[in-house]
Design an enzyme around this catalytic site. Sequence first.
Site, short mmCIF file in Angstrom:
data_model
loop_
_atom_site.label_atom_id
_atom_site.label_comp_id
_atom_site.label_asym_id
_atom_site.label_seq_id
_atom_site.Cartn_x
_atom_site.Cartn_y
_atom_site.Cartn_z
N ALA A 240 2.44 3.63 10.65
CA ALA A 240 3.37 2.97 9.75
C ALA A 240 4.24 3.97 8.99
O ALA A 240 5.46 3.83 8.93
CB ALA A 240 2.59 2.10 8.76
N ALA A 241 3.62 5.00 8.41
CA ALA A 241 4.37 5.97 7.61
C ALA A 241 5.34 6.76 8.48
O ALA A 241 6.49 6.99 8.11
CB ALA A 241 3.41 6.90 6.88
N ASP B 250 -2.78 0.42 2.39
CA ASP B 250 -3.89 0.75 3.28
C ASP B 250 -4.18 -0.37 4.29
O ASP B 250 -5.34 -0.79 4.47
CB ASP B 250 -5.16 1.07 2.46
CG ASP B 250 -5.04 2.41 1.75
OD1 ASP B 250 -4.01 3.10 1.93
OD2 ASP B 250 -5.96 2.77 1.00
N ASN C 105 -3.46 13.38 5.19
CA ASN C 105 -4.39 13.49 4.07
C ASN C 105 -5.78 13.08 4.51
O ASN C 105 -5.92 12.16 5.31
CB ASN C 105 -3.92 12.58 2.91
CG ASN C 105 -3.19 13.36 1.84
OD1 ASN C 105 -3.54 14.50 1.55
ND2 ASN C 105 -2.18 12.76 1.25
N ALA D 59 2.65 8.17 15.19
CA ALA D 59 3.53 7.00 15.27
C ALA D 59 2.92 5.80 14.56
O ALA D 59 2.96 4.67 15.05
CB ALA D 59 3.85 6.67 16.72
N TYR E 118 -3.68 -20.28 -26.64
CA TYR E 118 -4.26 -21.23 -25.68
C TYR E 118 -3.92 -22.65 -26.16
O TYR E 118 -2.80 -22.91 -26.54
CB TYR E 118 -5.76 -20.98 -25.53
CG TYR E 118 -6.32 -21.58 -24.27
CD1 TYR E 118 -5.77 -21.24 -23.03
CD2 TYR E 118 -7.37 -22.47 -24.30
CE1 TYR E 118 -6.27 -21.79 -21.86
CE2 TYR E 118 -7.88 -23.03 -23.15
CZ TYR E 118 -7.32 -22.70 -21.92
OH TYR E 118 -7.81 -23.25 -20.77
N ASN F 176 3.42 9.82 -2.87
CA ASN F 176 4.04 8.50 -3.02
C ASN F 176 4.22 8.08 -4.47
O ASN F 176 5.01 7.17 -4.77
CB ASN F 176 3.21 7.45 -2.28
CG ASN F 176 3.40 7.53 -0.78
OD1 ASN F 176 3.89 8.53 -0.27
ND2 ASN F 176 3.00 6.49 -0.07
N ASP G 132 2.53 2.53 2.16
CA ASP G 132 2.19 3.50 3.19
C ASP G 132 3.36 3.73 4.14
O ASP G 132 3.51 4.82 4.69
CB ASP G 132 0.96 3.03 3.98
CG ASP G 132 -0.26 2.94 3.11
OD1 ASP G 132 -0.55 3.92 2.41
OD2 ASP G 132 -0.92 1.89 3.10
N LYS H 61 -4.30 2.95 -7.70
CA LYS H 61 -2.88 2.64 -7.58
C LYS H 61 -2.41 1.88 -8.82
O LYS H 61 -1.31 2.12 -9.35
CB LYS H 61 -2.65 1.79 -6.33
CG LYS H 61 -1.23 1.77 -5.82
CD LYS H 61 -0.84 3.13 -5.27
CE LYS H 61 0.55 3.13 -4.68
NZ LYS H 61 0.62 2.57 -3.32
#
Length: 789
Positions: free
Chosen positions: A203-204, A143, A293, A201, A45, A325, A168, A100
Site C-alpha cells: 500500500a505505501a 495497519d 520498519n 509493492a 445530560y 508519518n 499507511d 496514533k
Amino acid sequence: MPDQTDKQTFSDQEALDFHRLPNPGKISMAPIKPMATQRDLSLAYSPGVAVPVRAIAEDADLAYDYTSKGNLVAVISNGTAILGLGNLGHMASKPVMEGKAVLFKRFADVDSFDVEVKTTDPDEFITVVKNIGDTWGGINLEDIKSPECFVIEAELQDQLDIPVFHDDQHGTAIISTAGLINACHITGRRLEDVKLVLVGAGAAGLSSISLMKSLGVRPENTTVVDLHGVVYRGRAEGMDQWKAVHATDTSKRTLAEAMVGADVVLGLSAKGAITPEMIATMAPRPIVFAMANPDPEITPEQVKAVRPDAIVATGRSDYANQVNNVLGFPYIFRGALDVRARRVNHEMKIACAHALAQLAREDVPDEVAVAYRGRKLVFGPDYIIPTPFDPRLIWYIPPFVAQAAMDSGVARKRIDDMDAYRARLRERVDPSAALMQKISSAVRAAPNKRVVFAEGEESTVIRAAWAFKQAELGTPILIGREELIHRNAAEAGLNFDEMGIQIVNARVSEMNDAYTDWLYEKLQRRGYLRRDVQRMINQDRNYFAAAMVARGQADAMVTGTTRNFNMVLREVRRVLDVKGDSLIGLSVVLAKGRTIFVADTSIHELPSAEELADIAIQAAATVRKLGRTPRVAFLSYSSFGNPPGERGEKVREAIRILDQKGVDFEYEGEMPPELALAPDQRANYPFMRLSREANVLVMPALHSAAISTQLVQALGGATVIGPLLVGLEKSVQIVSLGASVSEIITAATFAAYEEGVTLEFEPEDETAAPHPSAAAERSMHSTAVPPTV
C-alpha cells in the site's frame, strides 16, 4: 548522522512498563465542561441535552456545532498489517491505535480514539465502519494489509461524507514525496528526469510512486520490484489491478538489474532487501529511501560505506532524514476538519507535500535541537524533511491543506482570513501564541526599531537576530567581531550579506570615546576612574550595548545568554537609570486558556509595603499596555488577616497605600491563589473589590514569585515567558543563561514593543464566561476509582 553507539535504546521490559504503568494504556478521556453541580449535570445530560438533540434531528450538520464531531477522528484497524509485523489480530493492533490517537492530540490537538474491528473480511469491515462512520469528523484507517486496504478506503470514501484516509498509503507517500522534492533540489535533479526504483509493492509503496508520478516523475523512468521480481507488462505471477498500473516495458527482471544507473530507490519492503553492491551501481549522488520498519532495507552506514555521496532517509528516529508519518496525518486532518472537508483528495495531499518540502528549507528553531539532543539541523543532505518535534508544523502545514480543500470544492466551510487561522493554530499547542501574535503585529506595524543583541558572537544569538530580521520585527545590531560572527553564521547556514544585518565591534568602534566620556561623567562620583570606564566600554559588550541605547544609536537591547541575570542587571544599571518608582520583573504564565502576570519575579527580594504598591502599579501599567484590563491580587498565605503575620501586614499596608494613591485599576488582598483565581470561592468575602478573577498576581517576596513560576513551568501544562524587565529608562530585556533562539526572539520582540510602540489593542472580552472554577476542574478530571495509596 549519529553513530550507531549514539542510538537511543530500551529494553522490552521498559516498553511493557511504559504501556502498563502507572495506568494501563496511553489515552484517557477528560470532560471539557464542568460537572460540579446538579445544574451542570442537567445541562450536560437530561433534560438540557434534549435541546441540541432536536436541533441536530432537523439538521445533521449541526452536530459539528453542538458535539465534538468537528474535532474528532477515529483510528480504525483490523490488525492485518501491524507496523511491519504482519497479521497479529485486531487486539494486537490496539497499542498502535492508541499511540496514533496520542499523536493526533499531541501534534495537532485533534481528539481521537481507537476502534479495533474483529474481521479480516473487507466487505464486513466496510459495513461495520460505514454504519458508525457519522460519529466522527474523519476516519484514519491504519495497519490494514494490501490489497484489501485499497478497496476498503475507496468504498468508505464513496459511502461516507467525511475524510477517510489510509495513513499507511498516503502518509508515507506524502512525506517521502516531500523528501524527494528536496533531495532532487540538493542534487540538481528534476523530477521529470529521475530514474526511480520502488522496492515493495504494498500500500505505501504503490501510493508513494503514484503521488510522485503525479508531480512529474515519468512512468517510463520507474521500475517496481516485489517478492517475485520486476513488475513488467505481461507478468502473471502475483499481479493485481493496483500493481498492473505501474508495470513497464522492460527487460529487467531482478532488483539488482533495476538498480543499475538508478537515481532514486524507494524501499518499502523488508530488512536486507537492498545490498551495498546494488547501491554501488546507482547513478552519482544517489537518493536512497530505505523506509522499512523497524529495520530498513539497508542501513545508512552500509550505504555511506560504498557511496559517501548518497542522500539517505529511513523510517527510524535514530537516523537523519526520518520519513515519519506524524509529519503528515495530524496536520492533514487538522486542515480537513477546520474546513469540514468531505474527503482528503489528491490536491490536499500535494499541498501537504509541497508545504513540508518548503518548511525543511527554513531555519530550524532551537526546540528541535533540544528534542534531538542538540544536533544542529540545516537544510542539506542530512536534513531534507522537517522533524516531528518542529513546533512550526501545526501552523505551517494545515493552512495549505485547508486552502487546497477549499480550492478543490470539498470544503463545507471557508476560512477567509488565513493569517488569523494560523494564529489560532499556534494557540492550539502554544498558549503563548495569542499574546505574542498581538505584540509581534504591533511591533511590525510601528516604526522600525533597532534592537542591539549584545552577545552577537553566540550562535543562538546570531540565529535569533536572523529570525528577528526575517520576521520584520525590527533591525538587529550584533555586537562582536565581524569575522567570527560571519563564520558562525555560515556554519548555521545563514548568509548575512543577503540580510544586511549590522555588526559592531565594540573594541574598534568609532563611538568608543564618546561613550566613554558620557559614561565617565555619569559614574565619576561613584568611584570610577576614566580608565575603568574605558575598559568597560571597550571590553564588555553589555556596557557598550547599553551605551548605544542610552545615546540613541539603538532603541532597545537584549542580552543574558552568557551571564547570569543579576550580573547583567548590575552592568546595565550602571548605564541606564530607573525611569519611574520601581524596577520589576514580570513573568507571564499561560495555562488552561488564561494569561496570568506574576510580579515581582526577579528584582525585590523582600519588598516593603511601599515597594509592593509600586510593583502593583508598574505591573498594572504593563498589563494594560499588553492589551489586558489589570485586576491585581496581592497573594499571601493568609486571607484578609487570617492567620496573622508580618508578611501579611506588609501586604495590608500596600493596599492602604494604593487606597491613598487612588489608582485606576482593581486590586485586592491579601489572599491565597485559589481565592484570587476562582470566583466561586468568594462567597465568604462579599467585600472583595475584584469584579472577576485576578490576572495580575503580586507576590509577597522574590523567593515565592520565582519558585511558583518555575514550579509551574517544570510541572508542565503551562508556558512561562520572562521575567520581563520593566521600569528602566530604556528598553532592555535579559534572557536566562543559555536561552534558546525562541526565547531570545521573544525577549527582543518585547524589548522592541516596550520602546515606544503605542498601538492600541482591542480590550479583552470582559463579558466572556469566566474560566471553570477550581472545584469544577477537580470534578472534571476526577474518576470514580479512588487513588491507590
